[in-house]
Scaffold this active site. Structure first.
Site, PDB file in Angstrom:
ATOM      1  N   GLU A  25       0.825  -1.223   0.000  1.00 20.05           N
ATOM      2  CA  GLU A  25       0.000   0.000   0.000  1.00 20.05           C
ATOM      3  C   GLU A  25       0.854   1.266   0.000  1.00 20.05           C
ATOM      4  O   GLU A  25       2.072   1.212   0.233  1.00 20.05           O
ATOM      5  CB  GLU A  25      -0.924   0.007   1.220  1.00 20.05           C
ATOM      6  CG  GLU A  25      -0.195   0.100   2.547  1.00 20.05           C
ATOM      7  CD  GLU A  25      -1.050   0.743   3.635  1.00 20.05           C
ATOM      8  OE1 GLU A  25      -1.486   1.893   3.443  1.00 20.05           O
ATOM      9  OE2 GLU A  25      -1.262   0.089   4.680  1.00 20.05           O
ATOM     10  N   LYS A 159      -3.648  -1.999  15.762  1.00 21.22           N
ATOM     11  CA  LYS A 159      -3.074  -1.079  16.738  1.00 21.22           C
ATOM     12  C   LYS A 159      -4.049  -0.800  17.861  1.00 21.22           C
ATOM     13  O   LYS A 159      -5.243  -0.675  17.617  1.00 21.22           O
ATOM     14  CB  LYS A 159      -2.818   0.254  16.047  1.00 21.22           C
ATOM     15  CG  LYS A 159      -1.376   0.566  15.942  1.00 21.22           C
ATOM     16  CD  LYS A 159      -1.137   1.963  15.490  1.00 21.22           C
ATOM     17  CE  LYS A 159       0.246   1.978  14.920  1.00 21.22           C
ATOM     18  NZ  LYS A 159       0.360   2.587  13.661  1.00 21.22           N
TER      19      LYS A 159
HETATM   20  N1  PSU Z   1      -2.702   1.590  10.727  1.00 22.28           N
HETATM   21  C1  PSU Z   1      -1.370   1.714  10.909  1.00 22.28           C
HETATM   22  N2  PSU Z   1      -0.630   2.366   9.976  1.00 22.28           N
HETATM   23  C2  PSU Z   1      -1.194   2.907   8.845  1.00 22.28           C
HETATM   24  C3  PSU Z   1      -2.601   2.749   8.670  1.00 22.28           C
HETATM   25  C4  PSU Z   1      -3.305   2.093   9.630  1.00 22.28           C
HETATM   26  O1  PSU Z   1      -0.864   1.226  11.901  1.00 22.28           O
HETATM   27  O2  PSU Z   1      -0.485   3.509   8.030  1.00 22.28           O
HETATM   28  C5  PSU Z   1      -3.243   3.291   7.432  1.00 22.28           C
HETATM   29  C6  PSU Z   1      -3.587   2.129   6.473  1.00 22.28           C
HETATM   30  O3  PSU Z   1      -3.439   2.594   5.133  1.00 22.28           O
HETATM   31  C7  PSU Z   1      -5.054   1.878   6.757  1.00 22.28           C
HETATM   32  C8  PSU Z   1      -5.535   3.281   7.038  1.00 22.28           C
HETATM   33  O4  PSU Z   1      -5.750   1.296   5.695  1.00 22.28           O
HETATM   34  O5  PSU Z   1      -4.481   3.886   7.777  1.00 22.28           O
HETATM   35  C9  PSU Z   1      -6.836   3.273   7.809  1.00 22.28           C
HETATM   36  O6  PSU Z   1      -7.345   4.575   7.843  1.00 22.28           O
HETATM   37  P1  PSU Z   1      -8.832   4.810   8.392  1.00 22.28           P
HETATM   38  O7  PSU Z   1      -8.757   4.481   9.849  1.00 22.28           O
HETATM   39  O8  PSU Z   1      -9.083   6.245   8.119  1.00 22.28           O
HETATM   40  O9  PSU Z   1      -9.744   3.900   7.621  1.00 22.28           O
END
Ligand code: PSU
Ligand code: MN
Length: 305
Positions: A25, A159
């Protein structure tokens, strides 16, 4: 799909010949890590995947074109640029139609990988149900994507900025297999134990490849989560990181951060509060996931030929 996607020649050859390919990604590059650690990590995880005999395909959007298998220069552009849109499912039409640059989240990367025919995707951590969901309704689109799109996501768990229990419940309801690699405890990104048991433990990458084959041969739609605990040497004990995470969550509330800005804001706060220690753990767990994901991709292809 050629109308929207450019697949790198090396990736296309591997796909055409049934060779192993691993998607990566770009939100982690543009919004998850600071420059230049972001570009260094992005390039070195690609090398890690190559060492396992698989072809890496970093996914992102440049001038509205969905790139599957970005060149070093293209990755650099996303790593350096300041106005890169974070692209999840809902953001594709806007970014593609307006010819913008975009970094794909787990959900966004799953969509593009699926369009290209890539089944394995390596990342750091997936999004999930946020801790204050009752007030905010904040549930990552990653979970919806795991429900509908046939891509295997290799990560280091969830996380603890998130409500890990609620996230696991959501994945159960969505019918997404959650496999923990080599541990009885579901991992929490920086820490090897989230406090939740691993419902399905598998210790061998060949056995993971079998499970993946069975799911898709049965015609069961949706993703699979392969959670790999961070290597012990780089783990941050849960008690230490949770104090930091609580401070980051409080800061987000005070600053009134909402929507797609929540996760990048929390990641940046945690990095600052740990003096970069969290960043080192993040790099190491992504590399570990790259090794395991590369091996799974290679095993899956052995089965095809
Ligand atoms: N969790 C992490 N590092 C990240 C992300 C999530 O520990 O970089 C990024 C990933 O790309 C994930 C996104 O898909 O954040 C999720 O964002 P949201 O919570 O806005 O859906
Ligand atoms: Mn959200």
């Amino acid at each position: 799909m050629e109308r929207f996607i450019d697949i790198a020649p090396e990736v296309q050859v591997a796909l055409d010949t049934g060779g192993p390919v691993v998607a990566l990604e770009s939100t982690i590059i543009a919004h998850g890590m600071p420059f230049p650690t972001n570009i260094e990590t992005a390039l070195s995880v690609q090398e890690t995947i190559r060492l396992q005999g698989a072809v890496p395909a970093t996914i992102g959007i440049l001038d509205g074109r969905i790139k599957v298998g970005m060149t070093e220069e293209e990755i650099y552009r996303l790593a350096k640029a300041e106005h890169v849109v974070k692209v999840s499912r809902r953001d594709f039409p806007f970014v593609v139609a307006n010819k913008l640059d975009g970094a794909t989240t787990v959900a966004g990367t799953m969509i593009a990988a699926d369009m290209a025919g890539i089944r394995i995707f390596v990342t750091g951590g997936i999004g999930g149900v946020h801790r204050n969901v009752a007030e905010t309704f904040d549930i990552s689109a990653d979970l919806e994507e795991l429900k509908r799109t046939n891509v295997v996501v290799v990560c280091a768990g969830v996380k603890s900025v998130l409500d890990i229990g609620a996230t696991l419940e959501y994945l159960e309801t969505a019918g997404v297999p959650v496999i923990t690699f080599g541990s009885d405890r579901f991992p929490a990104f920086y820490s090897r134990d989230s406090g939740f048991p691993a419902e399905c433990r598998i210790d061998d990458v060949g056995d993971i490849a079998s499970l993946i084959t069975v799911k898709y041969d049965m015609g069961l739609r949706g993703g699979i989560v392969i959670a790999c605990p961070i290597p012990e040497a780089f783990e941050i004990p849960a008690d230490d990181i949770n104090v930091t995470i609580q401070r980051a969550l409080d800061a987000a509330v005070s600053a009134n951060i909402t929507g797609k800005r929540v996760t990048p804001f929390l990641l940046e706060q945690i990095k600052q509060l740990t003096d970069g220690k969290s960043l080192e753990a993040n790099i190491q767990l992504v590399q570990n996931n790259g090794t395991i994901g590369g091996q799974i991709a290679a095993k899956l292809c052995e089965r095809v030929v």
